[in-house]
Design an enzyme around this catalytic site. Structure first.
Site, PDB file in Angstrom:
ATOM      1  N   ARG A   1     -39.924   9.974 -42.481  1.00  0.00           N
ATOM      2  CA  ARG A   1     -40.325   9.045 -43.540  1.00  0.00           C
ATOM      3  C   ARG A   1     -41.326   9.656 -44.519  1.00  0.00           C
ATOM      4  O   ARG A   1     -41.170   9.550 -45.735  1.00  0.00           O
ATOM      5  CB  ARG A   1     -40.978   7.780 -42.949  1.00  0.00           C
ATOM      6  N   THR A   2     -42.377  10.280 -43.991  1.00  0.00           N
ATOM      7  CA  THR A   2     -43.438  10.778 -44.884  1.00  0.00           C
ATOM      8  C   THR A   2     -42.865  11.851 -45.809  1.00  0.00           C
ATOM      9  O   THR A   2     -43.056  11.808 -47.030  1.00  0.00           O
ATOM     10  CB  THR A   2     -44.622  11.319 -44.061  1.00  0.00           C
TER      11      THR A   2
ATOM     12  N   LYS B   1     -46.291  34.958 -38.882  1.00  0.00           N
ATOM     13  CA  LYS B   1     -46.775  36.356 -38.903  1.00  0.00           C
ATOM     14  C   LYS B   1     -48.289  36.420 -38.747  1.00  0.00           C
ATOM     15  O   LYS B   1     -48.877  37.480 -38.835  1.00  0.00           O
ATOM     16  CB  LYS B   1     -46.394  37.015 -40.234  1.00  0.00           C
TER      17      LYS B   1
ATOM     18  N   ARG C   1     -48.754  18.265 -44.005  1.00  0.00           N
ATOM     19  CA  ARG C   1     -48.878  17.749 -42.633  1.00  0.00           C
ATOM     20  C   ARG C   1     -49.046  18.952 -41.720  1.00  0.00           C
ATOM     21  O   ARG C   1     -48.299  19.928 -41.823  1.00  0.00           O
ATOM     22  CB  ARG C   1     -47.640  16.951 -42.248  1.00  0.00           C
TER      23      ARG C   1
ATOM     24  N   HIS D   1     -54.218   9.741 -41.183  1.00  0.00           N
ATOM     25  CA  HIS D   1     -52.960   9.659 -41.942  1.00  0.00           C
ATOM     26  C   HIS D   1     -53.206   8.650 -43.082  1.00  0.00           C
ATOM     27  O   HIS D   1     -52.682   7.554 -43.077  1.00  0.00           O
ATOM     28  CB  HIS D   1     -51.865   9.183 -41.001  1.00  0.00           C
TER      29      HIS D   1
HETATM   30  C1  NCD Z   1     -46.499   8.477 -37.900  1.00  0.00           C
HETATM   31  C2  NCD Z   1     -47.140   9.849 -37.818  1.00  0.00           C
HETATM   32  O1  NCD Z   1     -46.517  10.855 -38.101  1.00  0.00           O
HETATM   33  O2  NCD Z   1     -48.305   9.877 -37.467  1.00  0.00           O
HETATM   34  N1  NCD Z   1     -45.269   8.480 -38.555  1.00  0.00           N
HETATM   35  C3  NCD Z   1     -45.209   8.375 -39.913  1.00  0.00           C
HETATM   36  O3  NCD Z   1     -45.774   9.170 -40.637  1.00  0.00           O
HETATM   37  N2  NCD Z   1     -44.538   7.340 -40.415  1.00  0.00           N
HETATM   38  C4  NCD Z   1     -46.437   7.784 -36.601  1.00  0.00           C
HETATM   39  C5  NCD Z   1     -45.806   8.484 -35.435  1.00  0.00           C
HETATM   40  O4  NCD Z   1     -45.357   9.628 -35.515  1.00  0.00           O
HETATM   41  O5  NCD Z   1     -45.761   7.854 -34.390  1.00  0.00           O
END
Ligand code: NCD
Length: 318
Positions: free
Chosen positions: A69-70, A98, A119, A147
């Site tokens: 999703r992100t 590396k 991320r 997040h």
């Molecule tokens: C979350 C995350 O990555 O922290 N997911 C997201 O970004 N929608 C929640 C999860 O992974 O459980």
């Protein structure tokens, strides 16, 4: 550690910071402005599909941990704003493999893009990257820490449904210790008057003392409960899977993974909104999905206008 560095040529009028690394930066005033821009983006998607706002910009998307999703909603947001994109999708396909440092990677990517979204599995990596980067930086999840863009989506969803972010009776579960989404949303909502938080789930996965102390310091009532009945006047239940990849002791994960699940009978006629940052694993039965208060897929759909608003605001274009 937070970075609010701003250089003259990058001064942006809508936000008092250059990079978003933590939900601690998201004050109620900023969130209000942010919701206005998000509504505008949602209307633009509806009316035009894509708009020219960032057609002179390039967005770098660095995803060194799994994401659906992100990552896709940032891609969609950039596409709808007509920005170009560059990608790195996992650590093994980059020079990390590396032995390149995060600092060197950011110094390189800032030359290839106008804004960086990252991320990364390491807690605190967002602060390191934001501190190095000359271009705006967005934390799309740093390990089990924060997040903040998910918190914006969650707050936007709650506000759309309830018309307010204060005086809410909210349940958080089931891995409050390791869920960065729970950390970021609870921090945002703790700034509003009259909210009451009940954390539920396995004893080993209760929120950290540090998080509880921070939340309580704002005057927010925080309760730890073994079990909750959503029919007891709760406004929102924010649940998340046990964060399997973060368990040092897998026995705790195996012991609890099947134990915490919302079934139809728990949710139906409760009036409690059910949110989940997703992916859904064991925490919500699929029989809940067609109930009117099951909001998680709608919540995920808000990811695009929310991230459009954030990209545009950080680039001073909103
Ligand atoms: C979350 C995350 O990555 O922290 N997911 C997201 O970004 N929608 C929640 C999860 O992974 O459980």
């Amino acid at each position: 550690m937070l970075f609010f560095r701003q250089s003259d040529d990058e001064t942006n009028k809508m936000l008092p910071f250059k990079s978003l690394t933590s939900s601690k930066q998201l004050t109620p005033e900023i969130i209000e402005t942010f919701f206005t821009v998000t509504d505008k983006m949602a209307a633009d998607i509806e009316a035009k599909g894509r708009i020219d706002l960032l057609d002179d910009k390039v967005v770098a998307l660095l995803f060194f941990e799994p994401s659906s999703r992100t990552m896709m909603s940032f891609q969609s947001a950039a596409q709808r704003l007509k920005a170009g994109m560059v990608f790195a999708q996992n650590a093994s396909s980059t020079s990390f493999e590396k032995g390149e440092s995060l600092e060197d990677l950011i110094r390189m990517v800032e030359a290839y893009s106008d804004i960086i979204v990252m991320r990364h599995a390491q807690q605190g990596s967002a602060d390191i990257a934001a501190g190095i980067s000359k271009v705006p930086f967005i934390n799309a999840g740093d390990g089990g820490n924060e997040h903040p863009t998910q918190a914006l989506i969650d707050a936007y969803t709650i506000h759309k449904e309830k018309g307010r972010l204060d005086s809410l009776n909210i349940v958080f579960g089931y891995d409050s210790l390791q869920s960065r989404s729970i950390h970021s949303l609870s921090r945002v909502l703790s700034q509003y008057e009259g909210n009451r938080f009940t954390f539920t789930g396995p004893k080993e996965l209760e929120p950290s003392d540090r998080l509880l102390a921070d939340l309580r310091a704002t005057g927010t009532e925080c309760i730890i409960a073994n079990e909750v009945n959503l029919h007891d006047g709760y406004d929102v239940a924010y649940v998340n899977r046990l964060q399997e990849e973060r368990f040092e002791n897998k026995v705790i994960f195996e012991k609890n993974r099947q134990k915490y699940r919302l079934n139809r009978v728990d949710v139906e006629n409760s009036g409690c909104l059910i949110l989940d940052p997703l992916p859904r694993i064991d925490e919500i039965s699929t029989e809940v999905d067609d109930l009117p208060n099951a909001l998680y897929f709608k919540q995920a759909s808000h990811g695009v206008p929310v991230r459009m608003a954030l990209l545009a605001m950080l680039l001073g274009k909103a």
